[in-house]
Design an enzyme around this catalytic site. Structure first.
Site, PDB file in Angstrom:
ATOM      1  N   GLU A 109       0.761  -1.185  -0.119  1.00 30.46           N
ATOM      2  CA  GLU A 109      -0.086  -0.016   0.012  1.00 30.46           C
ATOM      3  C   GLU A 109       0.866   1.375  -0.046  1.00 30.46           C
ATOM      4  O   GLU A 109       2.185   1.085   0.329  1.00 30.46           O
ATOM      5  CB  GLU A 109      -0.919  -0.123   1.350  1.00 30.46           C
ATOM      6  CG  GLU A 109      -1.765  -1.276   1.173  1.00 30.46           C
ATOM      7  CD  GLU A 109      -2.712  -1.260   2.409  1.00 30.46           C
ATOM      8  OE1 GLU A 109      -3.620  -2.390   2.472  1.00 30.46           O
ATOM      9  OE2 GLU A 109      -2.562  -0.327   3.217  1.00 30.46           O
ATOM     10  N   PRO A 110       0.538   2.396  -0.060  1.00 26.59           N
ATOM     11  CA  PRO A 110       1.061   3.680  -0.229  1.00 26.59           C
ATOM     12  C   PRO A 110       1.912   3.838   0.996  1.00 26.59           C
ATOM     13  O   PRO A 110       3.076   4.408   1.146  1.00 26.59           O
ATOM     14  CB  PRO A 110       0.193   4.735  -0.348  1.00 26.59           C
ATOM     15  CG  PRO A 110      -0.953   4.086  -1.145  1.00 26.59           C
ATOM     16  CD  PRO A 110      -1.140   2.693  -0.580  1.00 26.59           C
ATOM     17  N   GLY A 130       4.867  -1.097   2.622  1.00 25.50           N
ATOM     18  CA  GLY A 130       5.652  -1.709   1.685  1.00 25.50           C
ATOM     19  C   GLY A 130       6.593  -2.845   2.117  1.00 25.50           C
ATOM     20  O   GLY A 130       6.215  -4.038   2.496  1.00 25.50           O
ATOM     21  N   ALA A 167      10.558 -16.773  -3.059  1.00 23.87           N
ATOM     22  CA  ALA A 167      10.665 -15.569  -3.677  1.00 23.87           C
ATOM     23  C   ALA A 167      11.945 -14.891  -3.815  1.00 23.87           C
ATOM     24  O   ALA A 167      12.256 -14.297  -4.876  1.00 23.87           O
ATOM     25  CB  ALA A 167       9.370 -14.588  -3.142  1.00 23.87           C
ATOM     26  N   ARG A 225      34.047  -3.313 -31.086  1.00 24.05           N
ATOM     27  CA  ARG A 225      34.268  -1.955 -30.965  1.00 24.05           C
ATOM     28  C   ARG A 225      35.944  -1.796 -31.094  1.00 24.05           C
ATOM     29  O   ARG A 225      36.550  -2.502 -30.415  1.00 24.05           O
ATOM     30  CB  ARG A 225      33.833  -1.321 -29.727  1.00 24.05           C
ATOM     31  CG  ARG A 225      34.423   0.140 -29.616  1.00 24.05           C
ATOM     32  CD  ARG A 225      33.717   1.121 -30.425  1.00 24.05           C
ATOM     33  NE  ARG A 225      33.800   2.370 -30.015  1.00 24.05           N
ATOM     34  CZ  ARG A 225      33.761   3.390 -30.749  1.00 24.05           C
ATOM     35  NH1 ARG A 225      33.230   3.246 -31.961  1.00 24.05           N
ATOM     36  NH2 ARG A 225      33.780   4.624 -30.308  1.00 24.05           N
ATOM     37  N   GLN A 253      29.268   1.126 -18.850  1.00 29.34           N
ATOM     38  CA  GLN A 253      30.385   1.994 -18.787  1.00 29.34           C
ATOM     39  C   GLN A 253      31.444   1.607 -19.982  1.00 29.34           C
ATOM     40  O   GLN A 253      32.007   2.255 -20.723  1.00 29.34           O
ATOM     41  CB  GLN A 253      31.212   1.828 -17.542  1.00 29.34           C
ATOM     42  CG  GLN A 253      32.685   2.782 -17.480  1.00 29.34           C
ATOM     43  CD  GLN A 253      32.256   4.416 -17.458  1.00 29.34           C
ATOM     44  OE1 GLN A 253      30.921   4.483 -17.062  1.00 29.34           O
ATOM     45  NE2 GLN A 253      33.255   5.016 -17.767  1.00 29.34           N
ATOM     46  N   HIS A 295      30.646  -0.024 -22.557  1.00 26.93           N
ATOM     47  CA  HIS A 295      29.853   0.200 -23.756  1.00 26.93           C
ATOM     48  C   HIS A 295      30.023   1.853 -24.361  1.00 26.93           C
ATOM     49  O   HIS A 295      29.767   2.051 -25.433  1.00 26.93           O
ATOM     50  CB  HIS A 295      28.293   0.137 -23.892  1.00 26.93           C
ATOM     51  CG  HIS A 295      27.955  -1.372 -24.105  1.00 26.93           C
ATOM     52  ND1 HIS A 295      28.152  -2.420 -23.162  1.00 26.93           N
ATOM     53  CD2 HIS A 295      27.584  -2.130 -25.274  1.00 26.93           C
ATOM     54  CE1 HIS A 295      27.746  -3.461 -23.880  1.00 26.93           C
ATOM     55  NE2 HIS A 295      27.524  -3.366 -25.124  1.00 26.93           N
ATOM     56  N   GLU A 300      10.464  -7.325  -3.914  1.00 26.48           N
ATOM     57  CA  GLU A 300      10.748  -8.882  -2.856  1.00 26.48           C
ATOM     58  C   GLU A 300      11.390  -8.418  -1.689  1.00 26.48           C
ATOM     59  O   GLU A 300      11.937  -9.532  -1.178  1.00 26.48           O
ATOM     60  CB  GLU A 300      11.392 -10.035  -3.810  1.00 26.48           C
ATOM     61  CG  GLU A 300      10.549 -10.375  -5.022  1.00 26.48           C
ATOM     62  CD  GLU A 300       9.139 -11.063  -4.628  1.00 26.48           C
ATOM     63  OE1 GLU A 300       8.716 -11.313  -3.380  1.00 26.48           O
ATOM     64  OE2 GLU A 300       8.303 -11.330  -5.743  1.00 26.48           O
TER      65      GLU A 300
END
Length: 413
Positions: A142-143, A146, A273, A299, A367, A369, A394
């Site tokens: 909920e707001p 959590g 989970a 590259r 980085q 890339h 989770e």
């Protein structure tokens, strides 16, 4: 966008293989099937739909259902594959390597939303779940609740043979497309001496996919990543649920104190989970690692592939070592769970280690890339965005540290 799996094999990384003692013929075949599906089916869909922030198509879900993957952990007598947490995480890692949300959708089966009070109905729902015909959304947070789910304020009030649910839910992924939504609500306030979680119960809100039930409304939360799902903010204004759709067993006996590190932290479902999240994080990091492996050979600068430069080679080596470490750890903890061990601390540890690793590895991949990594022309930015979420959902990294430390030290007064 290039598909790294169709390149010249001389520049392709060798995918991770199952090692002893976890290697079996069944697992090797399952891993190979999931890997090919992720490469050939999921990856092209993700490359097209992720930039659109679109949901995965129903046809993709149906293809996974045909493979039996929504019933990996469901016993064979109920139509499932009758396998364990290890196999569930094994498939999920491979799928998450292509698109995190596809590795996640499997959790919406596996018997979710089947713990009804009526045994005959439970068996029927288990069969539907195993076939991928009973896929759910989950409305716990909920707001203002959590990590501390004991703070849930949504109320469930008995009205004859129904319960009436009223409140606000947030972070309900897949809610609109689902066959049902599990809603965590408070039926009563805890009494003196009871844990704060006392009185919280899950309810099954059955619905038609693509619509919300009567007296439930929602709007989409605009996320920076984890596309493939739409994530919803829901308002419940007197949603009616039959008594027969009050669920049991979702959180075990419900007796764990939220103050011990998150609501029902010792319960098996949450431990699974966490290991599942670790496996998904490894899949995301593996995708970034493989893309970087290829990019360093493609590259060229100063007349050489940039993979010739020692600093970049060593960075790649560090990435590979971290991914392998996290993979070995989730496999060990999944094995413990399959052996019936509680493994509360270990599940929190692997969730913490693997998700923080995924953030570091995808950041380093971006980085390496260079400027190309900071474009939508390469998948690495997707892995980077998705990895960042794994340290939050989770149970945040801070909650995992609390679970671990509370099992090492006396609780603070």
């Amino acid at each position: 966008m290039p598909n790294i799996e169709t390149r010249d094999p001389s520049v392709n990384p060798r995918p991770a293989e199952l090692m002893s003692p976890w290697k079996t013929e069944t697992r090797v075949a399952l891993q190979a099937e999931a890997r090919a599906f992720a490469r050939d089916v999921v990856l092209p869909i993700a490359d097209t739909l992720d930039p659109q922030k679109a949901e995965m198509p129903r046809a993709l879900i149906e293809q996974m259902a045909a493979k039996g993957w929504f019933g990996i952990t469901i016993p064979a007598e109920h139509g499932g594959l009758g396998l364990g947490v290890f196999e569930y995480c094994l498939v999920s890692e491979e799928l998450a390597r292509a698109w995190l949300s596809v590795g996640s959708i499997l959790a919406r089966g596996q018997g979710l939303g089947t713990q009804t009070l009526d045994d005959e109905r439970r068996r029927d729902l288990l069969k539907r779940s195993a076939k991928g015909q009973w896929i759910g959304g989950i409305a716990l947070s909920e707001p203002t609740a959590g990590s501390d789910l004991a703070g849930v304020e949504t109320r469930a009030v008995r009205d004859g043979d129904h319960w009436v649910l009223t409140g606000t839910k947030r972070w309900a992924g897949f809610a609109l497309a689902a066959d049902f939504i599990e809603v965590l609500a408070r039926t009563r306030d805890p009494e003196d001496g009871e844990p704060r979680s006392a009185g919280l119960e899950p309810f099954l809100v059955v619905k038609t996919p693509g619509t919300f039930p009567e007296r439930m409304t929602g709007h989409v939360i605009d996320k920076i990543g984890y596309h493939g799902f739409l994530t919803w903010h829901l308002e419940l204004d007197g949603v009616r649920v039959p008594e027969g759709d009050r669920l049991t067993g979702l959180y075990g006996d419900g007796g764990a104190d939220a103050d011990s590190g998150g609501f029902a932290a010792v319960q098996r479902g949450l431990n699974i989970a966490r290991v599942h999240t670790a496996a998904r994080a490894v899949g995301v990091a593996q995708g970034a690692l493989e893309d970087t492996w290829v990019y360093l050979q493609e590259r060229e600068q100063f007349g050489h592939p940039i993979g010739d430069f020692q600093a970049l080679r060593f960075a790649l080596a560090d990435m590979a070592a971290e991914v392998a470490q996290a993979r070995a750890f989730w496999q060990q903890v999944a094995h413990l769970l399959d052996q019936g061990e509680a493994a509360e601390a270990e599940s929190a540890q692997v969730k913490l280690l693997a998700t923080e690793m995924a953030v570091r590895v995808t950041n380093q991949a971006m980085q390496l890339h260079g400027g190309n990594g900071y474009t939508t022309e390469r998948r690495v930015e997707r892995y980077w965005r998705d990895a960042r979420l794994t340290t939050i959902f989770e149970g945040t990294s801070e909650i995992q540290r609390r679970i671990i430390s509370d099992r090492m030290l006396p609780k603070p007064s």
